[in-house]
Design a protein around this motif. Sequence first.
Motif, short mmCIF file in Angstrom:
data_model
loop_
_atom_site.label_atom_id
_atom_site.label_comp_id
_atom_site.label_asym_id
_atom_site.label_seq_id
_atom_site.Cartn_x
_atom_site.Cartn_y
_atom_site.Cartn_z
N ASP A 1 0.83 -1.21 0.00
CA ASP A 1 0.00 0.00 0.00
C ASP A 1 0.87 1.26 0.00
O ASP A 1 0.39 2.33 0.38
CB ASP A 1 -0.97 -0.01 1.17
CG ASP A 1 -0.28 -0.16 2.52
OD1 ASP A 1 0.94 -0.40 2.56
OD2 ASP A 1 -0.97 -0.04 3.56
N CYS A 2 2.10 1.15 -0.44
CA CYS A 2 3.01 2.29 -0.55
C CYS A 2 2.73 3.04 -1.85
O CYS A 2 2.92 2.49 -2.94
CB CYS A 2 4.46 1.79 -0.52
SG CYS A 2 5.69 3.05 -0.89
N GLU A 3 2.26 4.28 -1.76
CA GLU A 3 1.85 5.00 -2.96
C GLU A 3 3.02 5.29 -3.89
O GLU A 3 2.86 5.35 -5.11
CB GLU A 3 1.13 6.30 -2.59
CG GLU A 3 1.96 7.37 -1.89
CD GLU A 3 2.77 8.25 -2.83
OE1 GLU A 3 2.47 8.28 -4.03
OE2 GLU A 3 3.72 8.89 -2.36
N ALA A 4 4.22 5.47 -3.35
CA ALA A 4 5.37 5.87 -4.17
C ALA A 4 5.99 4.71 -4.91
O ALA A 4 6.85 4.91 -5.77
CB ALA A 4 6.43 6.54 -3.28
N ALA A 5 5.58 3.49 -4.60
CA ALA A 5 6.22 2.30 -5.16
C ALA A 5 5.56 1.84 -6.45
O ALA A 5 4.43 2.20 -6.76
CB ALA A 5 6.17 1.16 -4.14
N LEU A 6 6.29 1.01 -7.18
CA LEU A 6 5.70 0.15 -8.21
C LEU A 6 5.39 -1.18 -7.54
O LEU A 6 6.30 -1.89 -7.09
CB LEU A 6 6.67 -0.07 -9.37
CG LEU A 6 6.63 0.94 -10.52
CD1 LEU A 6 7.79 0.71 -11.47
CD2 LEU A 6 5.30 0.88 -11.26
N VAL A 7 4.12 -1.50 -7.41
CA VAL A 7 3.70 -2.74 -6.76
C VAL A 7 3.45 -3.79 -7.83
O VAL A 7 2.75 -3.53 -8.82
CB VAL A 7 2.45 -2.50 -5.89
CG1 VAL A 7 1.92 -3.81 -5.33
CG2 VAL A 7 2.80 -1.52 -4.76
N VAL A 8 4.02 -4.97 -7.64
CA VAL A 8 4.06 -5.98 -8.69
C VAL A 8 3.29 -7.23 -8.28
O VAL A 8 3.49 -7.77 -7.19
CB VAL A 8 5.51 -6.37 -9.02
CG1 VAL A 8 5.55 -7.38 -10.17
CG2 VAL A 8 6.33 -5.13 -9.38
N SER A 9 2.42 -7.68 -9.16
CA SER A 9 1.72 -8.94 -9.02
C SER A 9 2.31 -9.95 -9.99
O SER A 9 3.09 -9.60 -10.88
CB SER A 9 0.23 -8.75 -9.29
OG SER A 9 -0.46 -9.98 -9.18
N GLY A 10 1.93 -11.22 -9.82
CA GLY A 10 2.39 -12.25 -10.74
C GLY A 10 1.40 -12.47 -11.87
O GLY A 10 0.25 -12.00 -11.83
#
Length: 753
Positions: A447-456
């Motif tokens: 839930d970090c807004e600044a990140a690129l969050v990656v799913s598989g």
Amino acid sequence: MAREPEKAPLLNPVLRLTKGPVPEEPPVGGQGEAGVVAGRLSAQRVALAESCRRISAESASLSAHGGRIHLIVEMFSDSFAPTWTPKGLVALAGDAKLVAPASRGYLAEIPVDRLEGFAKQILTAQTIEARTAISRVRSIRALDAEAVTRGRKIETLWELAEEVEGGKAFAVWLRPFRDHHAKSSVVQSLVGLEERRRILRSFSSVALNSGDQAEGAPAVRNESQSALNRVVRQYREHLTARAVLTIPSIDALGQIVASGTLLRVDPVAKVGLTAPSEGNHPAPPLPSALTQPVIAVVDGGHSARSYAGLEAWKAIPLVPQGIADVAHGNRVTSLVVHGYAWNNKLNLPQLDCRFGTVAAVAKASSNQSPTPDALVDYLRQIARRYPEAKVWNLSFNQLLPEFGLETVSYLGHEISRLARDFAILPIISVGNRGAGNPSHQLCPPADCEAALVVSGREYDHDGKPAGDCSVSLLGPGPDGMLKPDLSWFSRVNMLGGGDPRVGSSYATPLVSSLAAHTFAVLKNPSPDLVKALLIDRSELMQHSRTQGWGTPFHGTLPWLCKPGSVTMAWKSELVPGYAYHWDDIPIPPELIVDGKLKGKARLTAILDPLLSETGGPNYFSTRLQVALQYKNTKGAVANLLGSMRESTDPEQSARDDLAKWYPVRRHARDFSKRTGIQFTGSSFRLRAQVFARDLFQFEVTSQRELGEQSVAFVLTLESQSDEPAIYNSTAQRLRSYVESAVIDQELEVDVFS
């Protein structure tokens, strides 16, 4: 006759638009009498006044500080827009003020002795501002213990919390008082709780003193200042503060919640690796500082000798080697270095990276996992020591999700702050499914807004991106975050042997290596610009809660334009309250077929937002609205990309349907089929505007006082042909307003194409 060798395709770099925007001051007008909901004004006068009298009568049980308490002012569903912020109501109480957003409304700080007078004013106030606010406020209630726990029982909180030495760990957020005496009273109450051992003395600061430290020895606890002392110091300087505290018993937890010192309390969940291959072991690449960017791998550490030459640095570990999940760290590291070599049947870019080792994650079986505040303190010191690593791979998550979708986790918020402070792009796994998370909600720090969050995601028989991963957790994130951002292969081979392993942990380093190289080749990079470029390169037209915007590689590296396309990427600073437009962006002739627009286009823009430090509802205090516009056959402005409906649709539907306040704006459109789009003129216009809400948090009265807000833009246009003509024609028409965005690559345009 001998055949001439085929010409290698021209590699066209992404263009950097140097043309500045033109600011425009939009008309501003008040709602006036039309803002009053006359049909419910009388009933709300009575209901709100009665609530204030009841709170006054029960105020002794609310643990006031400095004679002040907090009220939750809840709005009707048709009044969520910033236009209806109930300043006119709160002003009736005299020495009262709005201090923070709250669930479905706002948090107001008010002296207890003003409640009776407040009730009388509500019944009689006649100004337009007051009547408007009264008619739009649904209810007023006290911020009590139930609100602090968000309706959860003390027993439930205690059961969910992670055990630490002497008790259990809880993330606490202190009440946001502006009054100096109230803040001092909160501090005194907390100190008294510690003296009575309702809060145990604990230490969240980590010392990285490497001078006489043995090789491989972990960081030590810095006992110069307790966790409570640290949060008190922050609290004196800011509106609110947060920390992780050790609570010895369930009774002590109940007393702290009832003390009136907390805005919010959350049980700390363990940070771990929830991931559930190897063919022939590929030879690691030779180390090259010139061509291999460094990624900070925040994981279980690294011990594989075969990759020792690619290790740029090894930080003092946070967790000792005996309890660190080194096996997982080795796997992730092998994918960071050259995931394509382990998976040469998959469509992956052939990019090599070096890595910095940050051993901060313990084995799942260990009971010595670091608390979130110790982890954050450690990571901040790592960021200072190793500034060359601009991309961080975080393939770990809390084992449990945050409670609900209104609040951002302690870990998610703190990593966002760290990323913004040090210009780092975190690449974070969305997390993997487990028995304690039946809804499959993503787990912090995803839930970090600044990140690129990656799913598989899976792959097809050609090794190209395909369907959903059955292991990865799902979006969205809190407060309208469109998470995950991206997805990539999660069933892959890596160091460690056995069958291919599955997990979002293993999709994440694939994105990290691509992001690190993108960062390295751009002339003037920033985390948001790299993030925007990777999102732009992803294939999905709409956001998916399983795959995000898709996968950022389909044969062309992000800093290059694929044949038949042109991309412009740039950064700008926009002041809230002004509309900005980039005029005279030429319509490439390659987009015009039979006198109509035909092709594809994408516009991605990312705002570095102001955030609410309470981590609760209305987390984003600034938002961005963008559109690529053209003129229709009547000469009126129309939107090719972006609807601009965020400002006109009802607030709740704009949040639900358009993710109105999420700082990533991504608009894509395929207009290559059917009849095309009729238009007039020869150019596009890009329009952008930053809006703000809840200005009371920043103690300003005008959004322009917030100053410039940083925005990264990426605009891609694609023709129906794979020829480079669209790239050349765009560069020719913009001439001195564009340059190559890539280092050591001059802009060469084939004028004969």
